[in-house]
Every structure is written in structure tokens, then in C-alpha cells.
Design a protein around this motif. Structure first.
Motif, PDB file in Angstrom:
ATOM      1  N   ARG A   6      38.206  41.761  39.529  1.00 57.55           N
ATOM      2  CA  ARG A   6      36.888  42.351  39.755  1.00 57.55           C
ATOM      3  C   ARG A   6      36.940  43.871  39.784  1.00 57.55           C
ATOM      4  O   ARG A   6      36.006  44.554  39.338  1.00 57.55           O
ATOM      5  CB  ARG A   6      36.320  41.857  41.090  1.00 57.55           C
ATOM      6  N   TRP A  10      30.058  34.099  41.528  1.00 60.73           N
ATOM      7  CA  TRP A  10      30.477  35.381  42.098  1.00 60.73           C
ATOM      8  C   TRP A  10      29.276  36.042  42.746  1.00 60.73           C
ATOM      9  O   TRP A  10      28.226  36.192  42.125  1.00 60.73           O
ATOM     10  CB  TRP A  10      31.058  36.297  41.012  1.00 60.73           C
ATOM     11  N   ILE A  28      39.075  33.635  36.241  1.00 65.72           N
ATOM     12  CA  ILE A  28      40.349  33.141  36.766  1.00 65.72           C
ATOM     13  C   ILE A  28      40.353  31.619  36.899  1.00 65.72           C
ATOM     14  O   ILE A  28      41.355  30.956  36.635  1.00 65.72           O
ATOM     15  CB  ILE A  28      40.663  33.802  38.124  1.00 65.72           C
ATOM     16  N   SER A  30      41.191  39.947  33.654  1.00 62.71           N
ATOM     17  CA  SER A  30      41.643  38.782  34.420  1.00 62.71           C
ATOM     18  C   SER A  30      43.046  38.366  34.005  1.00 62.71           C
ATOM     19  O   SER A  30      43.867  37.975  34.844  1.00 62.71           O
ATOM     20  CB  SER A  30      40.661  37.618  34.266  1.00 62.71           C
ATOM     21  N   CYS A  63      36.306  38.584  37.399  1.00 61.00           N
ATOM     22  CA  CYS A  63      36.660  37.711  38.527  1.00 61.00           C
ATOM     23  C   CYS A  63      36.229  36.274  38.283  1.00 61.00           C
ATOM     24  O   CYS A  63      36.802  35.344  38.852  1.00 61.00           O
ATOM     25  CB  CYS A  63      36.058  38.239  39.825  1.00 61.00           C
ATOM     26  N   ARG A  64      35.248  36.070  37.387  1.00 65.39           N
ATOM     27  CA  ARG A  64      34.765  34.707  37.123  1.00 65.39           C
ATOM     28  C   ARG A  64      35.628  33.962  36.113  1.00 65.39           C
ATOM     29  O   ARG A  64      35.383  32.787  35.860  1.00 65.39           O
ATOM     30  CB  ARG A  64      33.316  34.752  36.618  1.00 65.39           C
ATOM     31  N   PHE A  87      35.178  38.250  45.406  1.00 59.91           N
ATOM     32  CA  PHE A  87      35.869  37.486  44.372  1.00 59.91           C
ATOM     33  C   PHE A  87      35.039  36.259  44.042  1.00 59.91           C
ATOM     34  O   PHE A  87      34.121  35.881  44.775  1.00 59.91           O
ATOM     35  CB  PHE A  87      37.289  37.083  44.819  1.00 59.91           C
ATOM     36  N   THR A 124      32.041  28.910  37.789  1.00 59.76           N
ATOM     37  CA  THR A 124      32.372  29.779  38.914  1.00 59.76           C
ATOM     38  C   THR A 124      31.156  30.570  39.363  1.00 59.76           C
ATOM     39  O   THR A 124      30.247  30.848  38.586  1.00 59.76           O
ATOM     40  CB  THR A 124      33.514  30.753  38.558  1.00 59.76           C
ATOM     41  N   SER A 168      41.499  36.991  41.320  1.00 62.91           N
ATOM     42  CA  SER A 168      40.068  37.177  41.084  1.00 62.91           C
ATOM     43  C   SER A 168      39.586  38.472  41.729  1.00 62.91           C
ATOM     44  O   SER A 168      38.820  39.238  41.133  1.00 62.91           O
ATOM     45  CB  SER A 168      39.289  35.983  41.635  1.00 62.91           C
TER      46      SER A 168
END
Length: 371
Positions: free
Chosen positions: A173, A190, A183, A142, A180-181, A203, A188, A169
Motif C-alpha cells: 500500500r 481495502w 496480495i 505487491s 494492497c488488494r 491493509f 479483497t 499488503s
């Protein structure tokens, strides 16, 4: 003109974050970003091509456990068919990291068409032990994705902050699913889930609902039970979900737990939070132990800590709970209001189970940023 827009994203057709070719290529420079790890509350275990989750997951974004990455870039005189980059980890060359970065660049080239026009030097370091179950690939990928997006921002000044974070994000991934989680934060999601607005597999998004004050300043103390390399990589573990006898039911269970957790995070139900989070942790490891080949990442001290946590909670009525990532270390989650008492408990009862007595005090944070 920047071509990717949130409006172009269709739930059935994952976004193609493709930008136009730029004639505004800066000659050289350096960008430094930092990105934290994250700890999943509802786990994802099992994925399909390319880097898409079999079930939705939700995580706390951490704060202190992070990767700091600098990307130095210099425009090449002649564009080659190959990527040109050097990699330094903790100040030293790390050849065994290079294949992963090579694969990452291959996956994201069509979204960042300038990559082969530069020579890169990537310098990265962690504030926590690498490959010990604290998702170093999540924070590392990330951070790198955000650095590259900041470079793209120099070429496309009309790129909004929202689109930049979304594409970061998406790119992260493709390097490591859970990256991606990291960012954004503090919570978050996903993966596509029918009860989470705008959730998708491509994302991560910020948890789009009100978060009860009980969870606003949550703490995560990570007990370093074993700082060594994991016996089995997460990539191998995910692959073992293909054909796993319990996979289908597990994916259904994860969706059900995310539905429950959505309500819990809004209502402030600490007891319900404990039940979901601990069950998810144990289920993750149960899936590892029932795959073929099977493997056990927990250590004897992991189990000792879990039993100590249960005993402490029974005696005190505390809201302390544990979760596990794909490793032996234990994440202790608790409200900030209990911090003093729980740190006393850790130092008096749990530190003996930590390798060299080491643990990390962390809390939920707000995600990646440029330094």
C-alpha cells in the motif's frame, strides 16, 4: 522476535509493522515472486496521507495479468545512508522507475530496517502492457513487497504466513494504494467499512463472508482499447479529489455501494451486481471529468464497446457487464458458464474496437505467491 501481531492492531491506531533488528542476515540470494493485478468493483478515488483511502473499495484479484519480480540481494560490506539498488524492466534498465522505488524504500525502511544493509538488483516484467489502465503499479508493488517479506522471513523464522501476507499488503500500500488488494484473493476489501468485519485503511483483507457460487469462477476479458501511456497518472487523479465539489457525496456513495455489494456477493444476485459495477465504473470517470483540471481517459472505442455490451445484454439476457479502471481499456466481467457465448461475441463484435485486435482473457485468482 517478530513484534507485529494481528492482536496489536487497533482500529483507531494503524498497525506499526516493525520487526526487531536481526543478526541472522543472509549474505546473498535471490527471491522471485509473482503478483496479479486486480480490478476494483467499488472504486477508491481520493486518498489522504500516507496512502490511505478516502473510501473503502472491493476488488476481484486477477490471475493472468501479473508482474513477475526477482530480487537479488547481497550484503554490503559497509552500511551506507543511501539505498543501493538497480532496476531492470523487461530485461533493460528503466531509470524513470527508480524514483518510485526510492520513495517506496524511504516509506518502508522503518518496517524493514535491513534495507540499507543490502545491494539489490530488482528485475521485473509484466504479462500485460504497462501504464494502460490495468493497474501495473498494483501488481508491481505487491510483487516487490512480497519479495522483501520473503527476505524478512529468512531473518525471522517465527513470522507466520498470515502475518507475512498481512504485512506484505501493508507495505505494498505504501508503494501503490491498490497494490494492497493484490496480495490475496479472490475478492479483497481495502478501507475501513462499518459492515465489513476487520476492514481497515492500513491493509487489505480477504472478503470475510461466503461468496455465492455465481461468483466463484468469474471471468474478466480485458479489451485493450488503447495500450499507450495514460494522459494523467492515478496519483494526480487522486490528488484532484481534494476540493472536488462532489467528493463528499462520492465517498458516501462508495460506502453505500459496498454495503449493497456485500449482500449481492453472498446472495448471487447477478442483476444487482451489474448495476453496482457499471455505475461505479462510470462514476469513477465522471469524477475525473468534473475535477479541475478535468480530463477524459475514455476513448471513442471505449464508449462504442459499452453501448455494444448494453445492446448484447438486452438482446440475450446475458449477465455480461463492464467495468473500467483509470484508463480507456474495458474489463468485461461475466460468469464462467457464459464464457463460450461471450467469447464469440467478443471476436465477432468487439475485437474491431481493440488496438491491433488485442484482448486478454483472464479470471479471478488467488493472489501473490513466491516462485
Amino acid at each position: 522476535m517478530y513484534l507485529c501481531s494481528k492482536l496489536s492492531i487497533l482500529m483507531k491506531d494503524y498497525p506499526q509493522f516493525i520487526s526487531s533488528e536481526s543478526i541472522r542476515l543472509p549474505n546473498e540470494g535471490k527471491i522471485t515472486c509473482t503478483s496479479p493485478s486486480n480490478i476494483a468493483l467499488v472504486k477508491y478515488w481520493g486518498k489522504r496521507p500516507v496512502q490511505l483511502p478516502e473510501n473503502a473499495s472491493i476488488s476481484f484479484t486477477l490471475d493472468a495479468c501479473k508482474t513477475i519480480t526477482s530480487v537479488s540481494y547481497k550484503k554490503r560490506d559497509v552500511v551506507s545512508e543511501d539505498f543501493d539498488f538497480d532496476l531492470l524492466f523487461e530485461g533493460k534498465p528503466k531509470p524513470d522507475f527508480k524514483p518510485k522505488i526510492q520513495r517506496f524504500f524511504e516509506r518502508i525502511e522503518k518496517y524493514l530496517p535491513f534495507l540499507k544493509q543490502y545491494t539489490f538488483t530488482i528485475e521485473t516484467s509484466n504479462t500485460f502492457p504497462h501504464s494502460s489502465g490495468i493497474a501495473s503499479s498494483a501488481s508491481g508493488m505487491s510483487a516487490l513487497a512480497l519479495c522483501l517479506m520473503q527476505l524478512e522471513k529468512k531473518m525471522h523464522s517465527d513470522l507466520t504466513d498470515e502475518d507475512l501476507l498481512q504485512k506484505a499488503s501493508f507495505l505494498a500500500r505504501l508503494g501503490s494504494g491498490s497494490a494492497c488488494r493484490s496480495i490475496e484473493g479472490p475478492i479483497t476489501v481495502w478501507g475501513s467499512h462499518q459492515e465489513i468485519n476487520n476492514s481497515n485503511d492500513a491493509f487489505a483483507i480477504k472478503f470475510p463472508y461466503k461468496i455465492h457460487q455465481n461468483f466463484e469462477r468469474y471471468c474478466d476479458t480485458i479489451l485493450l482499447i488503447d495500450k499507450g501511456e495514460k494522459q494523467v497518472s492515478s496519483t494526480v487523479g487522486h490528488d484532484l479529489m481534494h476540493g472536488h465539489p462532489f467528493a463528499k457525496r462520492r465517498f458516501e456513495q462508495a460506502a453505500e455501494n459496498l454495503t449493497k455489494l456485500k449482500g449481492i456477493l453472498s446472495s448471487g444476485d447477478l442483476h444487482g451486481f451489474i448495476k453496482i459495477v457499471e455505475s461505479e465504473a462510470l462514476t469513477l470517470h465522471a469524477m475525473m471529468m468534473t475535477s479541475l483540471p478535468y480530463f477524459i481517459l475514455m476513448k471513442p472505442n471505449t464508449l462504442s464497446v459499452i453501448n455494444k455490451v448494453w445492446e448484447y445484454r438486452k438482446q440475450t439476457g446475458s449477465s455480461l457487464c463492464f467495468t473500467l479502471d483509470a484508463g480507456a481499456n474495458v474489463h468485461l466481467l461475466y460468469p464462467d458458464s457464459e464464457k463460450e457465448q461471450i467469447l464469440d461475441f467478443i471476436t465477432s463484435e468487439l475485437v474491431a474496437y481493440c488496438q491491433n485486435g488485442q484482448y486478454i482473457c483472464d479470471k479471478i485468482g488467488l493472489g501473490a505467491k513466491m516462485l
